[in-house]
Design a protein around this motif. Sequence first.
Motif, PDB file in Angstrom:
ATOM      1  N   ARG A   3     -17.441  15.787 -10.545  1.00 54.00           N
ATOM      2  CA  ARG A   3     -17.006  17.047 -11.169  1.00 54.00           C
ATOM      3  C   ARG A   3     -17.453  18.223 -10.305  1.00 54.00           C
ATOM      4  O   ARG A   3     -18.595  18.276  -9.858  1.00 54.00           O
ATOM      5  N   ILE A   4     -16.548  19.158 -10.094  1.00 53.17           N
ATOM      6  CA  ILE A   4     -16.800  20.342  -9.274  1.00 53.17           C
ATOM      7  C   ILE A   4     -16.197  21.542  -9.988  1.00 53.17           C
ATOM      8  O   ILE A   4     -15.078  21.462 -10.511  1.00 53.17           O
ATOM      9  N   ALA A   5     -16.911  22.661  -9.997  1.00 55.87           N
ATOM     10  CA  ALA A   5     -16.399  23.915 -10.560  1.00 55.87           C
ATOM     11  C   ALA A   5     -15.840  24.771  -9.429  1.00 55.87           C
ATOM     12  O   ALA A   5     -16.581  25.154  -8.519  1.00 55.87           O
ATOM     13  N   VAL A  28     -12.102  26.698 -12.591  1.00 53.33           N
ATOM     14  CA  VAL A  28     -11.428  25.447 -12.947  1.00 53.33           C
ATOM     15  C   VAL A  28     -12.387  24.294 -12.688  1.00 53.33           C
ATOM     16  O   VAL A  28     -12.985  24.216 -11.611  1.00 53.33           O
ATOM     17  N   ILE A  29     -12.534  23.414 -13.666  1.00 53.82           N
ATOM     18  CA  ILE A  29     -13.356  22.218 -13.493  1.00 53.82           C
ATOM     19  C   ILE A  29     -12.466  21.086 -13.002  1.00 53.82           C
ATOM     20  O   ILE A  29     -11.476  20.729 -13.646  1.00 53.82           O
ATOM     21  N   LEU A  30     -12.830  20.552 -11.836  1.00 55.70           N
ATOM     22  CA  LEU A  30     -12.157  19.373 -11.300  1.00 55.70           C
ATOM     23  C   LEU A  30     -12.975  18.138 -11.646  1.00 55.70           C
ATOM     24  O   LEU A  30     -14.194  18.120 -11.470  1.00 55.70           O
ATOM     25  N   GLU A  31     -12.303  17.114 -12.133  1.00 55.25           N
ATOM     26  CA  GLU A  31     -12.946  15.822 -12.383  1.00 55.25           C
ATOM     27  C   GLU A  31     -12.179  14.773 -11.598  1.00 55.25           C
ATOM     28  O   GLU A  31     -11.000  14.521 -11.878  1.00 55.25           O
ATOM     29  N   ASP A  32     -12.832  14.189 -10.603  1.00 53.71           N
ATOM     30  CA  ASP A  32     -12.181  13.238  -9.711  1.00 53.71           C
ATOM     31  C   ASP A  32     -10.882  13.810  -9.149  1.00 53.71           C
ATOM     32  O   ASP A  32      -9.847  13.133  -9.073  1.00 53.71           O
TER      33      ASP A  32
END
Length: 212
Positions: A3-5, A28-32
């Motif tokens: 997870r990356i913001a 935006v939160i990225l998950e995989d």
Amino acid sequence: MTRIAVIDFETTGLSPAMGARATEVGIVILEDGRAVDRFQGLMNAGVRLSPFIESFTGITNAMVAAAPPAAQVMAEAARFVGDLPMAAHNASFDRKFWMDELARADRPAPHAFVCTVLLSRRLHPEAGRHGLGALAAFHGLETTGPAHRALADAETAAALLGHMQRGLQARYGVPHAHHALLDRLQRTPRAAVAKAVAQFFGGAAPQDKTPR
């Protein structure tokens, strides 16, 4: 799970050191590599926007005057991000505002950042131009709103980062493109990317699977 913001600011100027303040933040939160959550907030830092900034961003003095105080919005943004690692397009710019505005809100900012400009230069030198709009067009990424609004730009930067993460997985056959791997690659010369990927996963240099 990775997870990356991914963050973007609209501001009154180029640097907090020159007295500039944030007017809007989008996250935006990225998950995989896939967007799973979003945050957006206009903020009132008690400063007046120049006519140029109003025209450039579409954010007006009236919009900012009606917005919540900057410290309140930044506290909400900090809670939204938590302790996630972060990314931005031209991260040196956004990281300065993230740190400055959180400091004003009496919040810590320990987050590690990766930069999609630096990553693009290492992974996609063939793109030529590495502005956000140019890269979105080059990779065929959809945009969700007008440029120079925080959430729309954060969405585009997140789509770009996810695209690069998936590209790394396909190109080198690695299971995950972790933030720590991205951080290493943004500091790596182009010619040494494959070696850096191998070292990160503790193996031999992976085969580049890019079609020739």
